[in-house]
Design a protein around this motif. Structure first.
Motif: not given
Length: 235
Positions: A78-82, A173-180, A208-210
């Motif tokens: 999740p730390t990688q922008n892909t 996309y440059t950053s995000m908040h992820l929950s799983f 997701n944030y731009d």
């Protein structure tokens, strides 16, 4: 020591064949009838063995085709922008995304807070199915903001949404908040993925944030429990 039930012995024999490489990723298992003859047992026993292997992620059932050895899981950091397509290609897998439906809807209640919208504001809702090597692995619901991506539905959305954002809107996309977390497969996702309702699933929710620090979209993804692993390196 008590003798093990026959279904566990059969499970162990099938698992040994998978682990040894005698049965490889994507290989089809003999039919249930053939397995009954091979192990001289009943279909009830065979089905219990197969169910145990399915629960562990070793095999999966394809509707009207039979049982197959599960491919290696995709891994996500999740730390990688892909994105999904890039992720698959980097791991030697062939990606495909199919748009099931794209429409304008009133923002669902569960998406209001993440997207910071009022109760009756409109969004684009995309339902899509993702494949790795022609196997459906992820059902996704993309909640997109018309203010960020006007006329989104006029574009081809059967591929990477990331590429559409970049090429058509100059948004990255440059950053995000992820929950799983693990959950049960809901009806709409189960139908698309060809699994039974209530089977184990991994639920991913991404805000997701731009590149300007603005909210871009909100994704809800249901992954087959045997198709994804998440790893993070904190070194």
């Amino acid at each position: 020591m008590d003798e093990q039930p026959q279904y566990l012995l059969i499970k162990a024999q099938l698992q040994a064949r998978i682990q040894s490489g005698a049965l490889k990723s994507g290989d089809k298992l003999p039919s249930e009838r053939e397995l009954c003859a091979i192990f001289n047992t009943t279909r009830v026993t065979i089905r219990e063995s197969l169910a145990q292997l399915e629960s562990s992620g070793a095999i999966y059932r394809s509707e009207r085709r039979g049982w197959f050895v599960t491919p290696e899981r995709l891994w996500l950091d999740p730390t990688q922008n892909t994105n999904f397509h890039k992720l698959c290609l980097e791991q030697g897998r062939q990606p495909k995304t199919k748009l099931l439906e794209g429409k304008v809807v009133t923002v669902p209640v569960e998406a209001m807070t993440p997207l910071q919208l009022q109760p009756f504001e409109q969004i684009y809702l995309l339902t899509r199915l993702r494949y790795a090597d022609d196997r459906p692995v992820c059902y996704s619901e993309n909640h997109c903001l018309p203010a960020r991506v006007p006329e989104l539905l006029s574009h081809d959305l059967n591929g990477s949404l990331t590429e559409v954002y970049e090429q058509q809107y100059d948004l990255i996309y440059t950053s995000m908040h992820l929950s799983f977390y693990p959950t049960a497969m809901p009806p709409q996702a189960a139908s698309a993925l060809g699994v039974a309702v209530g089977r184990p699933a991994l639920l991913l929710q991404r805000l997701n944030y731009d590149q300007h620090g603005r909210i871009l979209d909100y994704d809800v993804e249901y992954w087959r429990h045997d198709s994804l692993r998440i790893e993070v390196d904190t070194l």
